[in-house]
Motif scaffolding. Structure first.
Motif, PDB file in Angstrom:
ATOM      1  N   ASP A  92       2.802  -2.220 -10.307  1.00 21.37           N
ATOM      2  CA  ASP A  92       3.546  -1.673  -9.178  1.00 21.37           C
ATOM      3  C   ASP A  92       2.707  -1.732  -7.903  1.00 21.37           C
ATOM      4  O   ASP A  92       1.485  -1.938  -7.952  1.00 21.37           O
ATOM      5  CB  ASP A  92       3.966  -0.238  -9.488  1.00 21.37           C
ATOM      6  N   PRO A  93       3.344  -1.536  -6.755  1.00 24.56           N
ATOM      7  CA  PRO A  93       2.620  -1.699  -5.485  1.00 24.56           C
ATOM      8  C   PRO A  93       1.617  -0.589  -5.213  1.00 24.56           C
ATOM      9  O   PRO A  93       1.848   0.575  -5.536  1.00 24.56           O
ATOM     10  CB  PRO A  93       3.743  -1.699  -4.444  1.00 24.56           C
ATOM     11  N   SER A  95      -1.720   0.213  -2.044  1.00 26.87           N
ATOM     12  CA  SER A  95      -1.977  -0.068  -0.624  1.00 26.87           C
ATOM     13  C   SER A  95      -2.482  -1.486  -0.392  1.00 26.87           C
ATOM     14  O   SER A  95      -2.233  -2.081   0.655  1.00 26.87           O
ATOM     15  CB  SER A  95      -2.990   0.938  -0.071  1.00 26.87           C
ATOM     16  N   LYS A  96      -3.189  -2.054  -1.354  1.00 26.92           N
ATOM     17  CA  LYS A  96      -3.728  -3.404  -1.190  1.00 26.92           C
ATOM     18  C   LYS A  96      -3.246  -4.306  -2.320  1.00 26.92           C
ATOM     19  O   LYS A  96      -4.028  -4.843  -3.098  1.00 26.92           O
ATOM     20  CB  LYS A  96      -5.253  -3.371  -1.154  1.00 26.92           C
ATOM     21  N   GLY A  97      -1.943  -4.431  -2.439  1.00 18.83           N
ATOM     22  CA  GLY A  97      -1.408  -5.347  -3.442  1.00 18.83           C
ATOM     23  C   GLY A  97      -0.716  -4.637  -4.585  1.00 18.83           C
ATOM     24  O   GLY A  97       0.176  -3.804  -4.370  1.00 18.83           O
ATOM     25  N   ILE A  98      -1.132  -4.939  -5.817  1.00 22.28           N
ATOM     26  CA  ILE A  98      -0.492  -4.382  -7.007  1.00 22.28           C
ATOM     27  C   ILE A  98      -1.541  -3.839  -7.962  1.00 22.28           C
ATOM     28  O   ILE A  98      -2.714  -4.233  -7.914  1.00 22.28           O
ATOM     29  CB  ILE A  98       0.353  -5.454  -7.737  1.00 22.28           C
ATOM     30  N   ALA A  99      -1.108  -2.932  -8.832  1.00 23.53           N
ATOM     31  CA  ALA A  99      -2.004  -2.370  -9.841  1.00 23.53           C
ATOM     32  C   ALA A  99      -1.196  -2.072 -11.100  1.00 23.53           C
ATOM     33  O   ALA A  99      -0.005  -1.763 -11.025  1.00 23.53           O
ATOM     34  CB  ALA A  99      -2.670  -1.097  -9.327  1.00 23.53           C
ATOM     35  N   ARG A 100      -1.865  -2.191 -12.236  1.00 24.52           N
ATOM     36  CA  ARG A 100      -1.214  -1.866 -13.505  1.00 24.52           C
ATOM     37  C   ARG A 100      -0.988  -0.367 -13.574  1.00 24.52           C
ATOM     38  O   ARG A 100      -1.910   0.433 -13.400  1.00 24.52           O
ATOM     39  CB  ARG A 100      -2.063  -2.323 -14.679  1.00 24.52           C
ATOM     40  N   THR A 101       0.238   0.053 -13.832  1.00 30.96           N
ATOM     41  CA  THR A 101       0.554   1.478 -13.915  1.00 30.96           C
ATOM     42  C   THR A 101       0.893   1.922 -15.334  1.00 30.96           C
ATOM     43  O   THR A 101       1.170   3.088 -15.555  1.00 30.96           O
ATOM     44  CB  THR A 101       1.735   1.816 -12.993  1.00 30.96           C
ATOM     45  N   THR A 229       6.066  -6.928 -16.015  1.00 35.56           N
ATOM     46  CA  THR A 229       7.036  -6.742 -14.939  1.00 35.56           C
ATOM     47  C   THR A 229       6.233  -6.299 -13.717  1.00 35.56           C
ATOM     48  O   THR A 229       5.513  -5.303 -13.774  1.00 35.56           O
ATOM     49  CB  THR A 229       8.101  -5.691 -15.293  1.00 35.56           C
ATOM     50  N   ILE A 230       6.356  -7.072 -12.656  1.00 32.95           N
ATOM     51  CA  ILE A 230       5.542  -6.849 -11.469  1.00 32.95           C
ATOM     52  C   ILE A 230       6.449  -6.561 -10.284  1.00 32.95           C
ATOM     53  O   ILE A 230       7.341  -7.352  -9.969  1.00 32.95           O
ATOM     54  CB  ILE A 230       4.665  -8.081 -11.158  1.00 32.95           C
ATOM     55  N   HIS A 231       6.226  -5.424  -9.651  1.00 32.62           N
ATOM     56  CA  HIS A 231       6.952  -5.069  -8.429  1.00 32.62           C
ATOM     57  C   HIS A 231       5.930  -4.944  -7.303  1.00 32.62           C
ATOM     58  O   HIS A 231       4.872  -4.333  -7.485  1.00 32.62           O
ATOM     59  CB  HIS A 231       7.690  -3.744  -8.596  1.00 32.62           C
ATOM     60  N   SER A 232       6.248  -5.524  -6.164  1.00 31.46           N
ATOM     61  CA  SER A 232       5.344  -5.438  -5.023  1.00 31.46           C
ATOM     62  C   SER A 232       6.162  -5.323  -3.751  1.00 31.46           C
ATOM     63  O   SER A 232       7.393  -5.431  -3.766  1.00 31.46           O
ATOM     64  CB  SER A 232       4.444  -6.678  -4.957  1.00 31.46           C
ATOM     65  N   ARG A 385      12.748  -1.056  -5.070  1.00 33.55           N
ATOM     66  CA  ARG A 385      11.343  -0.726  -4.880  1.00 33.55           C
ATOM     67  C   ARG A 385      10.923   0.311  -5.908  1.00 33.55           C
ATOM     68  O   ARG A 385      11.592   1.308  -6.135  1.00 33.55           O
ATOM     69  CB  ARG A 385      11.089  -0.175  -3.474  1.00 33.55           C
ATOM     70  N   ILE A 386       9.793   0.059  -6.542  1.00 30.33           N
ATOM     71  CA  ILE A 386       9.241   0.982  -7.534  1.00 30.33           C
ATOM     72  C   ILE A 386       8.164   1.836  -6.866  1.00 30.33           C
ATOM     73  O   ILE A 386       7.427   1.358  -5.999  1.00 30.33           O
ATOM     74  CB  ILE A 386       8.636   0.178  -8.703  1.00 30.33           C
ATOM     75  N   PRO A 387       8.046   3.102  -7.222  1.00 28.94           N
ATOM     76  CA  PRO A 387       7.016   3.944  -6.614  1.00 28.94           C
ATOM     77  C   PRO A 387       5.620   3.346  -6.748  1.00 28.94           C
ATOM     78  O   PRO A 387       5.320   2.653  -7.720  1.00 28.94           O
ATOM     79  CB  PRO A 387       7.129   5.257  -7.413  1.00 28.94           C
ATOM     80  N   ALA A 388       4.784   3.618  -5.789  1.00 30.71           N
ATOM     81  CA  ALA A 388       3.419   3.112  -5.817  1.00 30.71           C
ATOM     82  C   ALA A 388       2.644   3.766  -6.954  1.00 30.71           C
ATOM     83  O   ALA A 388       3.048   4.772  -7.525  1.00 30.71           O
ATOM     84  CB  ALA A 388       2.739   3.399  -4.480  1.00 30.71           C
TER      85      ALA A 388
END
Length: 656
Positions: A92-93, A95-101, A229-232, A385-388
């Protein structure tokens, strides 16, 4: 439809087929393979000059892998070394791209699966496995041919009511065929469906345009070998690992929720790659080669009917369309075809009444309705949009059975749907072959108290030890997909059920029983090496004792007709984590008392038909007679009055 305007003699009787199958994708190939193995003459056409070269569908779910193994095709699939997905990662998104949540098991432990993973292999390789099997059974796909017209009218020709016009795609050659059945498995633009005038209802107006790309990449993205599944902030991607170091990327190009929505929007491979690079930031990705690329619109739709006269049928994409991201298209197609195949076989072989075919549409359409409901919710969430990461707690440490409170809606939807997408959550409502309290079969022995099995649901996995050779085997795999009903006799403790087992065996020998009513015509010539169908092509009998293997003696504990199935006698003595404290785990999983046992009838496609108590006297066989009477061609009466007079039925006993 009518053939009144056709000259019936124009369709040469020599050119008659059991079935004409249009389309050589997964649904058509599965149907053709089943029917060809069971001896039916098939005319199978496809408008493509060659099988799928690459791309298209690629996901085989756990339940489908069970099915392929039961058909003896799994090993040929696995020779291609497909990718295996055990976990799904959610990105998920930030501040600087994406991260595994979070991550979640693709097939969590609460699902009792033999193969708790999704198998990824491109459709062309899967097609070739089926085509090779068809060739062994004398069926060649006729390419490139198409269907140009057909009619169906039993009043004109009850045996071969379907008249089909075929043509080579270049228009140089035509052919006219008479058939018992016509199957339209030629995809979403099905000519057969359009000719029948069957409308497609779209479940939701929201549609999407997706780009899909298969290729070999160079990247530092850490989960490139996993399903993701990647959301950004720049869009969404689904990552699917594949065979031969490839990866598939699904990239959403447009949605009908966009202000400038255009369902015909397209993109080049370079544009999709550029989009993927933005979405994957801060990670880099480069393509060493691209094997396949396509852009296509997706909308959720379902045909109003799958048949109009139970002679012309639809299956696969011809009757339901949805997004590919849940990996259900090919798997749903397999089950469409298998469901129809065994029912056609039961009817055409004289075992079941023609009304059995009326169960195909409601069983499979209900499954498609559930799929579209899930797919619609899944697709909507994918485009939102998915939560950060700061708003979402990682789920990595909790691979439990319930969605965590901190999971976002996308992850919750995924988790809640795991059983359905694995294939084990597919079930069928009550009908003539799925017993219910409203079923025509009435007996106090049906669906005994404590039974965990539910008619219309899949017969569960169970490990047992085969008595004749001490091999530990998968009980649900012991009878291959051959069109037979599997009758599992959970015999409990021999010291407790000896009399009930004797009466059950004697009841089967009665000429009034379901078993002897459908003996093979060649029963006197069957080899003693025949394991599955020595007496009847419609039944296989399996006996499972709640005892250790050394304590079971077949000549002492298994009598009469059951003893003929030596290779299907088992000891229920294998530990099972699903029922860790049970001394007879298979009995426990079914909900049977380990001393008294019970009987399960499993449909040819692996779904439970009816559960019956095992008792002394004629009651168990009488209850099964009542069940089979609901859809079989012969009248089956009680064996009770004749149970003690079986010695006089030497005509049956001598043959068995």
């Amino acid at each position: 439809m009518s053939v009144a305007d056709k000259d019936v003699s124009y369709y040469d009787i020599a050119n008659s087929e059991g079935a004409v199958i249009v389309g050589a994708g997964p649904v058509g190939l599965m149907l053709s393979t089943c029917l060809a193995r069971w001896g039916y003459k098939i005319k199978h056409i496809d408008n493509r000059p060659e099988p799928t070269a690459t791309g298209r569908a690629d996901g085989i779910q756990p339940r489908s892998l069970d099915l392929l193994r039961n058909m003896g095709l799994k090993s040929d699939i696995m020779k291609h070394k497909p990718a295996r997905v055990y976990e799904v990662a959610f990105w998920d998104p930030v501040s600087k791209g994406i991260a595994r949540t979070g991550t979640w098991a693709s097939c969590p432990s609460f699902i009792d699966a033999r193969y708790p993973f999704t198998t990824l292999l491109h459709q062309g390789l899967i097609e070739r496995v089926f085509i090779s099997d068809l060739e062994k059974n004398g069926v060649q796909i006729q390419r490139p041919w198409t269907i140009t017209d057909f009619t169906s009218d039993e009043s004109q020709n009850p045996e071969y009511p379907v008249h089909v016009d075929l043509a080579h795609v270049d228009g140089t050659t035509t052919e006219k065929v008479r058939a018992k059945y016509l199957f339209g498995g030629e995809g979403a633009r099905s000519f057969v469906r359009q000719k029948l005038g069957i409308p497609v209802h779209h479940k939701d107006p929201i549609s999407h345009v997706w780009g899909v790309m298969d290729g070999v990449v160079h990247t530092d993205f850490p989960d490139i070998k996993m399903k993701c599944t990647i959301h950004s902030e720049h869009g969404s991607i689904m990552v699917i690992p594949r065979e031969d170091n490839m990866v598939r990327l699904y990239i959403q190009i447009a949605s009908s929720t966009d202000p400038d929505w255009n369902p015909r929007k397209t993109a080049t491979a370079a544009e999709v790659q550029a989009s993927a690079k933005k979405i994957l930031q801060p990670y880099f990705i480069e393509w060493e080669r691209v094997e396949w690329f396509s852009v296509y619109p997706i909308g959720q739709g379902i045909a109003e009917n799958y048949t109009l006269d139970h002679r012309v049928f639809l299956g696969g994409d011809a009757c339901h369309t949805h997004s590919p991201k849940a990996g259900q298209g090919m798997n749903t197609a397999f089950l469409d075809a298998q469901n129809l195949a065994w029912k056609i076989h039961a009817v055409e072989s004289g075992f079941a009444r023609r009304e059995l075919l009326e169960t195909y549409e409601p069983e499979r359409k209900m499954t498609a309705e559930r799929l579209l409901d899930f797919d619609n919710r899944y697709a909507k969430l994918f485009s939102q949009r998915i939560p950060a990461a700061a708003e979402v707690e990682a789920a990595s440490e909790n691979h439990g059975t319930e969605a965590e409170e901190h999971d976002n809606d996308f992850i919750k939807t995924f988790k809640e749907s795991c059983e359905f997408t694995s294939g084990y959550g597919v079930f069928y409502e009550a009908n003539a072959v799925n017993w219910s309290p409203s079923h025509a079969a009435k007996s106090k022995l049906i669906q005994p108290a404590g039974a965990k099995l539910q008619p219309g649901h899949i017969f569960p996995n169970a490990n047992v030890r085969r008595v004749v050779d001490a091999n530990v085997v998968h009980l649900e795999q012991e009878v291959p997909l051959n069109g037979s009903f599997r009758i599992f006799v959970f015999a409990g403790k021999p010291s407790k059920t000896g009399m009930a087992m004797r009466d059950f065996s004697n009841g089967l020998l009665s000429k009034h029983s379901f078993y002897t009513s459908y003996l093979r015509a060649d029963v006197d010539q069957v080899s003693h090496h025949e394991q599955h169908n020595p007496h009847s092509l419609f039944f296989t009998l399996c006996t499972i004792f709640a005892s250790t293997r050394p304590s079971i003696e077949i000549t002492r504990d298994v009598r009469g007709v059951l003893a003929r199935y030596r290779d299907h006698v088992y000891a229920d003595d294998q530990h099972d984590e699903q029922v860790p404290h049970a001394s007879a785990p298979a009995h426990a999983k079914m909900g049977f008392d380990e001393e008294r046992g019970g009987v399960v009838v499993v449909r040819p496609d692996g779904y439970v038909g009816v559960v019956v108590d095992l008792v002394e006297g004629s009651g168990t066989v009488d209850a099964l007679n009542a069940y089979f009477s609901a859809f079989c061609t012969k009248e089956l009466t009680s064996v009770g009055p004749r149970l003690k007079a079986l010695a006089g039925e030497s005509d049956v006993q001598s043959r068995l």
